[in-house]
Design an enzyme around this catalytic site. Structure first.
Site, short mmCIF file in Angstrom:
data_model
loop_
_atom_site.label_atom_id
_atom_site.label_comp_id
_atom_site.label_asym_id
_atom_site.label_seq_id
_atom_site.Cartn_x
_atom_site.Cartn_y
_atom_site.Cartn_z
N SER A 123 0.79 -1.24 0.00
CA SER A 123 0.00 0.00 0.00
C SER A 123 0.81 1.28 0.00
O SER A 123 0.23 2.37 -0.06
CB SER A 123 -0.96 0.01 1.18
N LYS A 158 -0.11 3.71 -2.71
CA LYS A 158 -1.15 4.74 -2.66
C LYS A 158 -0.60 6.17 -2.60
O LYS A 158 -1.33 7.12 -2.85
CB LYS A 158 -2.08 4.48 -1.48
N LYS A 193 3.19 6.85 4.81
CA LYS A 193 2.29 5.75 4.44
C LYS A 193 2.88 4.39 4.72
O LYS A 193 4.06 4.14 4.41
CB LYS A 193 1.96 5.86 2.93
N SER A 199 -5.95 2.93 4.69
CA SER A 199 -5.40 2.24 3.51
C SER A 199 -6.47 1.44 2.77
O SER A 199 -6.31 0.25 2.50
CB SER A 199 -4.25 1.32 3.93
#
Length: 285
Positions: free
Chosen positions: A41, A44, A206, A105
């Site tokens: 993730s 993203k 992130k 997420s």
């Protein structure tokens, strides 16, 4: 960086790959083979960058309202991936959807934004790869907007380039600093998976975790700039491949633990290095 950083004793992660840089001073160090690996993730961040490039948000602006489609609503119940409980027909602002994508997420929201931005996830992925190429991220290949695909791969040093660019966008920077967000009609907040935000100076970015990817984290923190005033210097780090081939939960725990030790050491030791750099610059002035 100069010789002032050469002797800096830091608890570098012993597995996977790591890259760290200091704004205005350059790369602090690299560890591990910089070979493309799944990034889960962390993907993203590029999704958010491309969406905000195409639809910029000014400070305090929420942006256009976007309707949740049937696909995103159905995917809210997808097993084996992180999602958010959005409903078909629900209208949410671009800023709210970015928060829901980046904090808990939500894969279904990442794909929703891709379709909204480019018409299809496939067309959006082409934009992601074009942006990666423009930034010189030669070890990076995106195959989806969410990062759930193991075929989405990158290196720590490539993602370090992206971290620096991402933090230039005020809307993205404000979003990744949030510890939680809310959804209309839902009492329980959606919490940021990046629990490093509770540590002094950490302002983003992130997490990403998966069986093949292990634990991954792109982080950003502020430290005193070493000039004796109230100035702050931004530090970027990327850690990939922590406890890969275990479970996503174990990988995430491992990357947060190793990164937490690292940022704590940086907060203690880096200001002295920056002060030495500032002194060197004054001597050469």
């Amino acid at each position: 960086m100069s010789d002032a950083a050469a002797g800096l004793d830091l608890p570098w992660p012993v597995e996977g790959q790591t890259a760290v840089a200091v704004a205005g001073a350059g790369v602090l160090g690299l560890r591990g083979a910089q070979q493309p690996v799944p990034i889960a993730s962390v993907t993203k961040v590029m999704t958010a960058r491309v969406v905000l490039r195409d639809h910029p948000l000014a400070e305090g602006e929420d942006g256009p309202m976007i309707a949740v489609d049937e696909q995103a609503a159905a995917e809210a119940a997808s097993p084996g991936e992180s999602t958010a409980p959005v409903r078909a027909g629900q209208r949410l602002s671009l800023r709210k959807l970015l928060e829901v994508m980046l904090l808990p997420s939500a894969n279904n929201v990442a794909r929703l934004l891709a379709r909204w931005d480019a018409g299809s996830q496939e067309a959006f992925v082409a934009r992601m790869n074009a942006e990666a190429a423009r930034l010189g991220m030669t070890g990076t290949t995106y195959t989806g907007a969410s990062g759930v695909e193991e075929s989405t791969v990158s290196t720590a040093v490539d993602q370090l380039v992206l971290a620096r660019e991402a933090m230039k966008d005020p809307a993205l920077r404000a979003t990744v600093a949030l510890r939680s967000t809310t959804l209309p009609g839902r009492d329980e907040p959606l919490r940021n998976t990046n629990t490093l935000l509770g540590r002094p100076g950490v302002v983003g970015l992130k997490t990403g975790s998966g069986t093949a990817a292990g634990g991954n984290l792109m982080w950003a923190m502020e430290v005193p700039d070493g000039k004796g005033g109230q100035g702050r210097r931004l530090v970027y780090g990327v850690v990939l491949g922590q406890h890969a081939r275990t479970t996503p939960a174990e990988g995430l725990r491992a990357v947060l633990e190793s990164s937490g030790q690292f940022v704590e050491a940086l907060q203690q030791k880096l200001p002295g290095v920056l002060a030495a750099l500032a002194s060197e610059q004054r001597e050469w002035a």
